[in-house]
Design an enzyme around this catalytic site. Sequence first.
Site, PDB file in Angstrom:
ATOM      1  N   GLY A 137      19.706  70.520 -12.408  1.00  8.59           N
ATOM      2  CA  GLY A 137      19.338  71.889 -12.084  1.00  8.59           C
ATOM      3  C   GLY A 137      20.082  72.973 -12.827  1.00  8.59           C
ATOM      4  O   GLY A 137      19.475  73.859 -13.435  1.00  8.59           O
ATOM      5  N   ARG A 363      19.451  73.743   1.147  1.00  7.70           N
ATOM      6  CA  ARG A 363      19.087  72.334   1.080  1.00  7.70           C
ATOM      7  C   ARG A 363      19.089  71.646   2.439  1.00  7.70           C
ATOM      8  O   ARG A 363      18.267  70.772   2.701  1.00  7.70           O
ATOM      9  CB  ARG A 363      20.035  71.606   0.125  1.00  7.70           C
ATOM     10  CG  ARG A 363      19.802  71.974  -1.327  1.00  7.70           C
ATOM     11  CD  ARG A 363      20.792  71.289  -2.242  1.00  7.70           C
ATOM     12  NE  ARG A 363      20.451  71.522  -3.639  1.00  7.70           N
ATOM     13  CZ  ARG A 363      21.147  71.063  -4.673  1.00  7.70           C
ATOM     14  NH1 ARG A 363      22.234  70.330  -4.446  1.00  7.70           N
ATOM     15  NH2 ARG A 363      20.770  71.306  -5.912  1.00  7.70           N
ATOM     16  N   SER A 475      27.806  72.651  -7.565  1.00  6.55           N
ATOM     17  CA  SER A 475      28.602  71.448  -7.789  1.00  6.55           C
ATOM     18  C   SER A 475      29.135  71.387  -9.211  1.00  6.55           C
ATOM     19  O   SER A 475      30.308  71.060  -9.437  1.00  6.55           O
ATOM     20  CB  SER A 475      27.790  70.183  -7.484  1.00  6.55           C
ATOM     21  OG  SER A 475      26.651  70.115  -8.309  1.00  6.55           O
TER      22      SER A 475
END
Length: 550
Positions: A137, A363, A475
């Site tokens: 992503g 999410r 992340s």
Amino acid sequence: MERMSYPIEMQESLQKLAANRADRREASFDKMEFAEKEALLKAFHPDFRSSEKTTIRVGPNEGDTAPKELVALLESPSSIDPAAFDLTNPDLETDILVVGGGGGALSAALSAHERGARVLVVTKLRLGDSNTIMAEGGIAAATHPEDSPAIHFVDTMVGGRHMNVPELVEALVNDAPFILDWLSSLGVNFDRRDDGSYFAHMPGGHSRRRSHSIKDLTGLEIMRVLCDELRTQGIEVLEFSPAVELVLDEYGRCAGAVLYDFDSRRHRVVKAKIVILATGGMGRLHPLGFPTSNHYGATADGLIMAYRAGAALLYAGYVQYHPTGAAWPEQMLGLLISEALRAQGAQLVNAEGVVFVNRLETRDAVSAAIIRECNARGLGVTTPTGMLGVWLDTPLIDLIGGPGTFIHRFAGIAGRFRKYGIDPVTEPILVFPTQHYQNGGVRIDARGRSDVPGLYVVGEASGGVHGHNRLGANSLVDVFVFGRRAGNHAASVLPEVRMGRPSLDHVVAYEQALKERGIVSDTVSPILLPDYRFEKALTSVGHASDRAGS
């Protein structure tokens, strides 16, 4: 390859979806109010399945709960016999030992090396084999005029259910723009706009366009550059040599590690003034029976070793299930389908062709909504093998962005599905949540230091940055921000380090504590690699036989 497309059992649902695609093209689905979202999470998100968690009975986090798969390893004896090692004659010696092969490890190693430290990198598999290399992503950073680190901070705290450690989030968002420029300076080819500025999209939970990518191969491109840089700098690397225990000195300071050489099947002792753990997550333990997007070596090694050495964990009971893991074909089960597809316009649609959640919710909420749709409402699509899923309507991407948009942005995803006769440019993808990220881990401070002196932990093995739920694109920036912070700080304090007698006494003491509590295990840990030979890794989670189980 002969065209397979979707089986006859799934065709009726496909026809319903295709029939109303044009009507849905401009449709919007409101984001949830706070109370609605909380109710959804408590009813359907795996984090709230208390029956699937168990209490930790020994160590710094005694009394906390965590997934039973992780607790089973925390409560297992070591894979080595401490008495068998002569630690006074190490096989290798270095200033800083970096354990791991992903983005956190490489950024820590490069940063420490820049400051003149002698660095050794040891990794379980090949250099680069990691979750980082599979990231699709993007990497979050406030680089556009309408954005700021302050806004990024607020979005991250909200996404983490306000349980993030504020000083860690502050470090994350303030360092993020620098990290992007640092990677670019090394040769990472981020997508750019016509004027040369960074192209960015908006992942779920973010309020600004701040996810920077390289098509859908972001992690692969970054790791290509970092691996090349590591070799160019001449930093020593040992592959196929996972750490199995940390070594402490007589004062409780981290003083190295015991490695296991997969090739020779022998152990090696490394003496180090500082150890940086960047060992990634626990996806291959398959918490709660979910499929996983994680690489083959993600078996929670860093958590096990650090915990035995006395490092406390933070939020070990919170795991991220990415809402869009592949549910068909079965060969791709659990493979990550980037959130960027939803940012580009792809909608989540149930078996009746109805949109049931805002595509850019956080999410955790999207995962819970999919599980609700499949298991409680009976509106999931059933595959021939009994797996349930919902449609990610990818053909909308070209309808909205114009012909060629999908291939321009997501050629990697298209190629993977086309191998199995499915063309996501013209056909939707079937998805179901997959275990993707370990939100909790070893407790650290803003420099990456754990509770154990001389032991730093970065990336997915650490806990606190993301609170109870991680936002997309946070992340990658996490591993680089704290990898560089740990490497820089570790190198800066090397002159102050005074090492005592090396010891594995903490391993002996931990195993004694297990015995005193009557804890008996039929395995040893860390397990290093998952074993799929004797039993199916997945339970009935996400299967048609478990519609009522939520």
